[in-house]
Scaffold this motif. Sequence first.
Motif, PDB file in Angstrom:
ATOM      1  N   PRO A 152       0.928  -1.345  -0.104  1.00  0.00           N
ATOM      2  CA  PRO A 152       0.409  -0.042  -0.151  1.00  0.00           C
ATOM      3  C   PRO A 152       0.268   1.145   0.200  1.00  0.00           C
ATOM      4  O   PRO A 152       1.783   1.076   0.591  1.00  0.00           O
ATOM      5  CB  PRO A 152      -0.858  -0.276   1.044  1.00  0.00           C
ATOM      6  CG  PRO A 152      -0.699  -2.122   1.906  1.00  0.00           C
ATOM      7  CD  PRO A 152       0.723  -2.021   0.816  1.00  0.00           C
ATOM      8  N   LEU A 153       0.725   1.896  -0.692  1.00  0.00           N
ATOM      9  CA  LEU A 153       1.219   3.251  -0.745  1.00  0.00           C
ATOM     10  C   LEU A 153       0.309   5.099  -0.875  1.00  0.00           C
ATOM     11  O   LEU A 153      -1.065   4.526  -1.678  1.00  0.00           O
ATOM     12  CB  LEU A 153       2.546   3.590  -2.497  1.00  0.00           C
ATOM     13  CG  LEU A 153       3.466   2.599  -1.972  1.00  0.00           C
ATOM     14  CD1 LEU A 153       3.680   1.976  -3.619  1.00  0.00           C
ATOM     15  CD2 LEU A 153       4.225   2.463  -0.680  1.00  0.00           C
ATOM     16  N   THR A 154       0.793   5.717  -1.343  1.00  0.00           N
ATOM     17  CA  THR A 154       0.082   6.781  -1.079  1.00  0.00           C
ATOM     18  C   THR A 154       0.244   7.215  -2.729  1.00  0.00           C
ATOM     19  O   THR A 154       1.726   6.539  -3.554  1.00  0.00           O
ATOM     20  CB  THR A 154       0.535   8.032  -0.869  1.00  0.00           C
ATOM     21  OG1 THR A 154       1.526   8.756  -0.432  1.00  0.00           O
ATOM     22  CG2 THR A 154      -0.209   8.258   0.842  1.00  0.00           C
ATOM     23  N   GLN A 155      -0.510   9.072  -2.552  1.00  0.00           N
ATOM     24  CA  GLN A 155      -0.589   8.903  -5.144  1.00  0.00           C
ATOM     25  C   GLN A 155       1.765   8.936  -4.964  1.00  0.00           C
ATOM     26  O   GLN A 155       2.068   8.879  -5.709  1.00  0.00           O
ATOM     27  CB  GLN A 155      -1.028  10.173  -4.734  1.00  0.00           C
ATOM     28  CG  GLN A 155      -0.913   9.859  -6.804  1.00  0.00           C
ATOM     29  CD  GLN A 155      -1.701  10.938  -6.810  1.00  0.00           C
ATOM     30  OE1 GLN A 155      -2.780  10.992  -6.472  1.00  0.00           O
ATOM     31  NE2 GLN A 155      -1.565  11.959  -7.270  1.00  0.00           N
ATOM     32  N   TYR A 167      -3.846   3.440  -1.602  1.00  0.00           N
ATOM     33  CA  TYR A 167      -4.140   2.685  -2.859  1.00  0.00           C
ATOM     34  C   TYR A 167      -3.212   0.924  -2.474  1.00  0.00           C
ATOM     35  O   TYR A 167      -1.975   1.718  -1.920  1.00  0.00           O
ATOM     36  CB  TYR A 167      -3.471   3.388  -4.107  1.00  0.00           C
ATOM     37  CG  TYR A 167      -4.466   4.558  -4.273  1.00  0.00           C
ATOM     38  CD1 TYR A 167      -5.562   4.779  -4.353  1.00  0.00           C
ATOM     39  CD2 TYR A 167      -3.091   5.688  -3.796  1.00  0.00           C
ATOM     40  CE1 TYR A 167      -6.010   5.540  -4.538  1.00  0.00           C
ATOM     41  CE2 TYR A 167      -3.983   7.169  -4.186  1.00  0.00           C
ATOM     42  CZ  TYR A 167      -5.566   6.877  -4.497  1.00  0.00           C
ATOM     43  OH  TYR A 167      -6.092   8.032  -4.863  1.00  0.00           O
ATOM     44  N   GLU A 168      -3.794   0.164  -2.891  1.00  0.00           N
ATOM     45  CA  GLU A 168      -3.267  -1.548  -2.690  1.00  0.00           C
ATOM     46  C   GLU A 168      -4.195  -1.815  -3.666  1.00  0.00           C
ATOM     47  O   GLU A 168      -5.169  -1.603  -4.185  1.00  0.00           O
ATOM     48  CB  GLU A 168      -3.633  -1.605  -1.215  1.00  0.00           C
ATOM     49  CG  GLU A 168      -4.901  -1.608  -0.941  1.00  0.00           C
ATOM     50  CD  GLU A 168      -5.012  -2.752   0.770  1.00  0.00           C
ATOM     51  OE1 GLU A 168      -4.216  -3.117   1.240  1.00  0.00           O
ATOM     52  OE2 GLU A 168      -5.790  -1.901   1.556  1.00  0.00           O
ATOM     53  N   ILE A 169      -3.134  -3.448  -4.402  1.00  0.00           N
ATOM     54  CA  ILE A 169      -4.262  -3.889  -4.374  1.00  0.00           C
ATOM     55  C   ILE A 169      -5.533  -4.738  -4.228  1.00  0.00           C
ATOM     56  O   ILE A 169      -5.026  -5.000  -3.175  1.00  0.00           O
ATOM     57  CB  ILE A 169      -3.326  -5.067  -4.857  1.00  0.00           C
ATOM     58  CG1 ILE A 169      -1.468  -4.701  -6.481  1.00  0.00           C
ATOM     59  CG2 ILE A 169      -3.774  -5.979  -5.422  1.00  0.00           C
ATOM     60  CD1 ILE A 169      -1.937  -4.389  -6.727  1.00  0.00           C
ATOM     61  N   ASP A 170      -6.492  -4.628  -4.783  1.00  0.00           N
ATOM     62  CA  ASP A 170      -8.068  -5.142  -4.664  1.00  0.00           C
ATOM     63  C   ASP A 170      -7.773  -6.729  -4.597  1.00  0.00           C
ATOM     64  O   ASP A 170      -7.914  -7.485  -5.611  1.00  0.00           O
ATOM     65  CB  ASP A 170      -8.253  -4.910  -4.922  1.00  0.00           C
ATOM     66  CG  ASP A 170     -10.203  -5.475  -4.419  1.00  0.00           C
ATOM     67  OD1 ASP A 170      -9.752  -5.595  -3.232  1.00  0.00           O
ATOM     68  OD2 ASP A 170     -11.227  -4.960  -4.962  1.00  0.00           O
ATOM     69  N   LYS A 171      -7.463  -7.860  -3.233  1.00  0.00           N
ATOM     70  CA  LYS A 171      -7.613  -8.698  -2.976  1.00  0.00           C
ATOM     71  C   LYS A 171      -8.074  -9.824  -2.854  1.00  0.00           C
ATOM     72  O   LYS A 171      -8.819  -9.135  -1.869  1.00  0.00           O
ATOM     73  CB  LYS A 171      -6.475  -9.426  -2.451  1.00  0.00           C
ATOM     74  CG  LYS A 171      -4.553  -8.795  -2.664  1.00  0.00           C
ATOM     75  CD  LYS A 171      -3.897  -9.072  -1.356  1.00  0.00           C
ATOM     76  CE  LYS A 171      -2.429  -8.435  -1.588  1.00  0.00           C
ATOM     77  NZ  LYS A 171      -1.812  -8.279  -0.828  1.00  0.00           N
TER      78      LYS A 171
END
Length: 90
Positions: free
Chosen positions: A28-31, A72-76
């Motif tokens: 997870p990272l910010t923009q 933001y992160e990958i939707d698992k």
Amino acid sequence: MPETDGDDLSDLPPSAKLVFKVLEYDGPLTQKGIVEESMLSARTVRYALERLEEVGVVEEDVYFADARQNLYEIDKPDCDGDCEAAASAD
């Protein structure tokens, strides 16, 4: 949002694919974090995130350290630990 598979990612622009990989590897990272890691412009990252959200592979959360930013992160998909085994079997 619609369910997604690998076919949806192949239709995205290269910048969106790069942002996806950055999130996949760095979590997870910010923009701002994505901009720093990918070396893309902020505008390009915003566009890539919009496209990734449209196909449902990225989710947006509140960044509690600074509520003005999003995380933001990958939707698992929800699973009971068998996801990695199923992914490696494909």
